[in-house]
Design a protein around this motif. Structure first.
Motif, short mmCIF file in Angstrom:
data_model
loop_
_atom_site.label_atom_id
_atom_site.label_comp_id
_atom_site.label_asym_id
_atom_site.label_seq_id
_atom_site.Cartn_x
_atom_site.Cartn_y
_atom_site.Cartn_z
N GLY A 21 22.26 -13.47 33.01
CA GLY A 21 21.01 -12.76 33.26
C GLY A 21 19.80 -13.48 32.69
N GLU A 22 18.74 -13.54 33.49
CA GLU A 22 17.53 -14.23 33.04
C GLU A 22 16.97 -13.58 31.78
OE1 GLU A 22 13.00 -15.22 34.66
OE2 GLU A 22 14.48 -14.28 35.98
N HIS A 23 17.07 -12.25 31.69
CA HIS A 23 16.53 -11.54 30.55
C HIS A 23 17.62 -10.94 29.66
CE1 HIS A 23 12.62 -11.93 32.40
NE2 HIS A 23 13.07 -11.36 33.49
N THR A 24 18.89 -11.11 30.05
CA THR A 24 19.96 -10.38 29.36
C THR A 24 21.08 -11.27 28.85
OG1 THR A 24 21.02 -9.94 31.50
CG2 THR A 24 19.53 -8.24 30.62
N ARG A 25 20.92 -12.58 28.89
CA ARG A 25 21.98 -13.46 28.39
C ARG A 25 22.30 -13.11 26.94
NH1 ARG A 25 24.82 -18.23 28.74
NH2 ARG A 25 24.71 -19.63 26.94
#
Length: 315
Positions: A271-275
């Motif tokens: 995820g772009e915002h959730t790694r």
């Protein structure tokens, strides 16, 4: 007596956990393994040596491990722990010329496989060393007694991104290997760590006791010399001394200090915002097979009192 290998990246909060574990008669600590995280692995290893020596265990085996995550570059936290990793504590390296074995993963495997079902790994750092052990030895996950790891956030926000905790974010691929391994797992995440701190009263008690480990913890946050400086670690003074790793030791000592739920945990990798997010299935409708004992709630006062008493009593 619980046999432990503690995987660590000291780190002020690691120091609090290590001091308590080393002061307790409930644990037989087999070794400390070090890994990158709060600081580079070389600094973490030197700090582990200092902590063990101050705690009266200069003989404790210390094995150096991974210097970087499985993918990408490390993210250090020197802005929180200062460049030396242990805040303002100044303690000489007891053996700066020591040759520390750098094969922590292989030694961890040997220890676990020679005593199947007996050794618990307490992972206070990114899970790189533990993941490598699982991948190198297919029987490791079934031979370890339990892996207690500090990291994750089920019902709270992250501390390095809006959703990710530092230890998981620092090596999500390693965390995924661990949660999918089938090993007995306990997640000690921000759901409990965020609710725990040593109060200003506990800090004053530690200092006034004169106990070496108690004074070292105080010095790490600049107490008492910088106690009135609003620009120096202000949150450690108004809210108390946050020691995210300490609940791992508390759980190993007394699980009744916590609420425990067995749930399914995944690690977000892309995820772009959730790694680095720990995706925890809180209800049954998603049908994920439970794989982790996740801690919620903590008797923070009891834990703070127990840590303070143990550190003061150990001379």
């Amino acid at each position: 007596m619980v046999r432990l290998i503690i995987d660590t990246d000291p780190g002020i909060d690691d120091a609090g956990a290590l001091f308590w574990a080393l002061a307790s008669d409930a644990f037989q600590i087999e070794a400390l393994t070090t890994v990158f995280g709060n600081v580079p692995v070389e600094t973490a290893t030197a700090n582990a040596r200092k902590i063990a020596t101050l705690a009266g265990r200069p003989d404790l085996p210390i094995w150096s491990g991974a210097a970087r995550p499985l993918v990408g570059e490390p993210h250090f936290a020197e802005h929180i722990h200062r460049p030396g990793g242990v805040g303002y504590w100044e303690y000489p390296d007891p053996d700066p010329d020591a040759v520390v074995p750098s094969d922590a993963v292989l030694r961890m495997i040997d220890a676990v496989m020679s005593s199947p079902g007996e050794i618990t790994i307490m992972a206070l750092a990114p899970l790189t060393n533990v993941a490598l052990a699982i991948k190198l030895e297919p029987r490791f996950a079934q031979s370890v007694r339990r892996i207690i790891y500090m990291g994750g956030a089920a019902l709270t926000w992250g501390n390095v991104t809006p959703v990710a905790s530092a230890n998981i974010y620092n090596d999500p691929e390693a965390a995924e290997i661990v949660v999918k391994s089938g090993a007995p797992l306990t997640q000690v995440g921000l759901d409990v760590s965020r609710s725990f701190a040593l109060s200003p009263a506990h800090i004053a008690t530690l200092w006034e006791s004169g106990a070496p480990m108690g004074r070292a913890l105080c010095e790490m946050i600049g107490y008492p010399d910088r106690h009135d400086d609003p620009d120096e670690m202000p949150e450690w003074k108004t809210e108390g001394m946050h020691l995210n790793d300490v609940p791992c030791v508390a759980y190993a000592l007394n699980p009744e200090w916590f609420t425990v739920r067995r749930l399914h945990v995944d690690i977000e990798l892309h995820g772009e915002h959730t790694r680095g997010q720990t995706v925890v299935q809180m209800i049954d409708r998603w049908k994920g097979e439970p794989n982790v004992d996740v801690l919620f709630d903590i008797d923070a006062a009891a834990v703070a009192d127990a840590l303070t008493a143990a550190v003061i009593a150990h001379r």
